[in-house]
Write a protein that holds these residues in place. Structure first.
Motif, PDB file in Angstrom:
ATOM      1  N   TYR A   1       0.847  -1.196   0.000  1.00  0.00           N
ATOM      2  CA  TYR A   1       0.000   0.000   0.000  1.00  0.00           C
ATOM      3  C   TYR A   1       0.877   1.238   0.000  1.00  0.00           C
ATOM      4  N   GLU A   2       0.487   2.205  -0.809  1.00  0.00           N
ATOM      5  CA  GLU A   2       1.177   3.487  -0.757  1.00  0.00           C
ATOM      6  C   GLU A   2       0.594   4.300   0.405  1.00  0.00           C
ATOM      7  N   VAL A   3       1.459   4.993   1.126  1.00  0.00           N
ATOM      8  CA  VAL A   3       1.004   5.881   2.195  1.00  0.00           C
ATOM      9  C   VAL A   3       1.280   7.307   1.737  1.00  0.00           C
ATOM     10  N   PRO A   4       0.228   8.107   1.487  1.00  0.00           N
ATOM     11  CA  PRO A   4       0.451   9.458   0.966  1.00  0.00           C
ATOM     12  C   PRO A   4       1.079  10.369   2.010  1.00  0.00           C
ATOM     13  N   GLY A   5       1.854  11.325   1.561  1.00  0.00           N
ATOM     14  CA  GLY A   5       2.500  12.258   2.486  1.00  0.00           C
ATOM     15  C   GLY A   5       1.653  13.492   2.707  1.00  0.00           C
ATOM     16  N   GLY A   6       1.813  14.103   3.883  1.00  0.00           N
ATOM     17  CA  GLY A   6       1.215  15.411   4.134  1.00  0.00           C
ATOM     18  C   GLY A   6      -0.284  15.397   4.347  1.00  0.00           C
ATOM     19  N   ASP A   7      -1.028  14.862   3.406  1.00  0.00           N
ATOM     20  CA  ASP A   7      -2.480  14.958   3.459  1.00  0.00           C
ATOM     21  C   ASP A   7      -3.070  13.870   4.358  1.00  0.00           C
ATOM     22  N   LEU A   8      -3.392  14.274   5.582  1.00  0.00           N
ATOM     23  CA  LEU A   8      -3.901  13.292   6.546  1.00  0.00           C
ATOM     24  C   LEU A   8      -5.294  12.800   6.182  1.00  0.00           C
ATOM     25  N   SER A   9      -5.979  13.514   5.273  1.00  0.00           N
ATOM     26  CA  SER A   9      -7.327  13.065   4.932  1.00  0.00           C
ATOM     27  C   SER A   9      -7.267  11.729   4.199  1.00  0.00           C
ATOM     28  N   LEU A  10      -6.084  11.381   3.675  1.00  0.00           N
ATOM     29  CA  LEU A  10      -5.953  10.102   2.968  1.00  0.00           C
ATOM     30  C   LEU A  10      -5.258   9.031   3.810  1.00  0.00           C
ATOM     31  N   ALA A  11      -4.637   9.427   4.916  1.00  0.00           N
ATOM     32  CA  ALA A  11      -3.911   8.454   5.735  1.00  0.00           C
ATOM     33  C   ALA A  11      -4.892   7.481   6.378  1.00  0.00           C
ATOM     34  N   GLY A  12      -4.435   6.280   6.609  1.00  0.00           N
ATOM     35  CA  GLY A  12      -5.276   5.295   7.283  1.00  0.00           C
ATOM     36  C   GLY A  12      -5.803   4.232   6.345  1.00  0.00           C
ATOM     37  N   ARG A  13      -5.496   4.376   5.054  1.00  0.00           N
ATOM     38  CA  ARG A  13      -6.027   3.418   4.091  1.00  0.00           C
ATOM     39  C   ARG A  13      -5.356   2.043   4.236  1.00  0.00           C
ATOM     40  N   ALA A  14      -4.027   2.053   4.439  1.00  0.00           N
ATOM     41  CA  ALA A  14      -3.313   0.777   4.564  1.00  0.00           C
ATOM     42  C   ALA A  14      -3.826   0.003   5.768  1.00  0.00           C
ATOM     43  N   SER A  15      -4.003   0.719   6.902  1.00  0.00           N
ATOM     44  CA  SER A  15      -4.451   0.009   8.104  1.00  0.00           C
ATOM     45  C   SER A  15      -5.881  -0.489   7.936  1.00  0.00           C
ATOM     46  N   ALA A  16      -6.716   0.281   7.223  1.00  0.00           N
ATOM     47  CA  ALA A  16      -8.094  -0.171   6.986  1.00  0.00           C
ATOM     48  C   ALA A  16      -8.080  -1.443   6.144  1.00  0.00           C
ATOM     49  N   GLU A  17      -7.176  -1.481   5.168  1.00  0.00           N
ATOM     50  CA  GLU A  17      -7.054  -2.684   4.332  1.00  0.00           C
ATOM     51  C   GLU A  17      -6.528  -3.863   5.144  1.00  0.00           C
ATOM     52  N   VAL A  18      -5.505  -3.574   5.972  1.00  0.00           N
ATOM     53  CA  VAL A  18      -4.941  -4.626   6.834  1.00  0.00           C
ATOM     54  C   VAL A  18      -6.052  -5.210   7.702  1.00  0.00           C
ATOM     55  N   LYS A  19      -6.907  -4.316   8.190  1.00  0.00           N
ATOM     56  CA  LYS A  19      -7.948  -4.762   9.096  1.00  0.00           C
ATOM     57  C   LYS A  19      -8.986  -5.616   8.377  1.00  0.00           C
ATOM     58  N   ARG A  20      -9.342  -5.224   7.174  1.00  0.00           N
ATOM     59  CA  ARG A  20     -10.429  -5.929   6.478  1.00  0.00           C
ATOM     60  C   ARG A  20      -9.954  -7.204   5.784  1.00  0.00           C
ATOM     61  N   ALA A  21      -8.800  -7.141   5.147  1.00  0.00           N
ATOM     62  CA  ALA A  21      -8.379  -8.277   4.312  1.00  0.00           C
ATOM     63  C   ALA A  21      -8.246  -9.594   5.085  1.00  0.00           C
ATOM     64  N   PRO A  22      -7.456  -9.648   6.158  1.00  0.00           N
ATOM     65  CA  PRO A  22      -7.271 -10.955   6.783  1.00  0.00           C
ATOM     66  C   PRO A  22      -8.506 -11.434   7.521  1.00  0.00           C
ATOM     67  N   GLY A  23      -9.412 -10.517   7.883  1.00  0.00           N
ATOM     68  CA  GLY A  23     -10.619 -10.890   8.605  1.00  0.00           C
ATOM     69  C   GLY A  23     -11.398 -11.949   7.849  1.00  0.00           C
ATOM     70  N   ARG A  24     -11.311 -11.827   6.540  1.00  0.00           N
ATOM     71  CA  ARG A  24     -12.051 -12.779   5.708  1.00  0.00           C
ATOM     72  C   ARG A  24     -11.421 -14.169   5.758  1.00  0.00           C
ATOM     73  N   LEU A  25     -10.197 -14.258   6.211  1.00  0.00           N
ATOM     74  CA  LEU A  25      -9.514 -15.553   6.233  1.00  0.00           C
ATOM     75  C   LEU A  25      -9.629 -16.237   7.597  1.00  0.00           C
TER      76      LEU A  25
END
Lengths: 141, 119
Positions: A5-29
């Protein structure tokens, strides 16, 4: 499986996407949700730090038997005094970040609290690599 | 106390999350500092906050918080409400201040702060 996952710089409105993906993806497994949450919180803290201080970077998640490992890399200014930064309440975040509800100096300590293993490899001027490992068999909540 | 009771106790407006009106809530956390929400909150709280930006929704999602109350008369913009809706959350707006909103919920029966042990 090691999604990146790319983590964007500076703009906090986009931060948190990687962790949201981490949280959702393995849950299904069928992985223990408490372990996933610890991983997501630690990763979210790391992402926010990366967005605030390092101008972004990238995160890779690796799920292997018995554990999840997330590695975050940036080419930012590095951490000058890691011992000082680990203290709760110590922060170098600028005012505009604090106005967004972050920069309270809780991030690194919270990463350590949630991770089963945390390594921070930082070279001033050259960037930081953070490895967060969560064991899946501990029953820890 | 369920979400319906929280809306009425705070004389609030439910902006999304009608399907959660019967959800039982046992603890509440009032914070404008999302760093602290991430560092201290356990599961199952209603989050009361005056911080109106997408990070309040994202932090809540991260921490498995299903109900957010925006205090001090703040109303989140439509895109934030839509993000909360997509995450399956309830969003409530109240004109009460943080102190009074927390006090009203406490008086109405929510007695836990929903945080980990603080030493």
């Amino acid at each position: 499986m090691s999604p990146r996952y790319e983590v964007p710089g500076g703009d906090l409105s986009l931060a948190g996407r990687a962790s949201a993906e981490v949280k959702r993806a393995p849950g299904r497994l069928g992985v223990d949700p408490a372990a996933i949450k610890r991983m997501a919180v630690a990763t979210h803290e790391a992402e926010i730090n990366m967005a605030i201080h390092a101008g972004g970077g990238h995160a890779e998640a690796e799920i292997v038997p018995g554990k999840i490992v997330v590695t975050l890399r940036d080419e930012g200014p590095g951490i000058a005094d890691l011992e000082l930064e680990m203290q709760e309440g110590y922060s170098t975040a600028p005012e505009h970040i604090r106005e967004l509800g972050f920069g309270a100096g809780m991030g690194l300590a919270n990463m350590k609290r949630n991770a089963d293993e945390l390594t921070i490899d930082s070279t001033p001027g050259a960037g930081t690599t953070i490895m967060i490992m969560i064991r899946l068999d501990t029953g820890r909540t | 106390m369920n979400v319906r009771d929280i809306v009425s106790t705070l004389e609030g407006t439910l902006l999304t999350g009608e399907e959660l009106l019967d959800l039982d809530i046992k603890a509440a956390c009032g914070a404008d500092l999302m760093s602290d929400v991430m560092a201290f909150v356990n599961d199952g709280v209603v989050l009361l906050t005056g911080l109106v930006n997408p990070q309040s929704i994202r932090t809540a999602d991260l921490m498995d918080i299903r109900v957010i109350v925006f205090v001090r008369g703040k109303v989140p913009p439509k895109d934030m409400v839509a993000e909360a809706q997509a995450n399956g959350m309830a969003v409530i707006a109240t004109r009460y201040s943080m102190f009074l909103a927390c006090g009203r919920l406490y008086a109405a029966g929510i007695r836990s702060g929903g945080t980990r042990d603080i030493r």
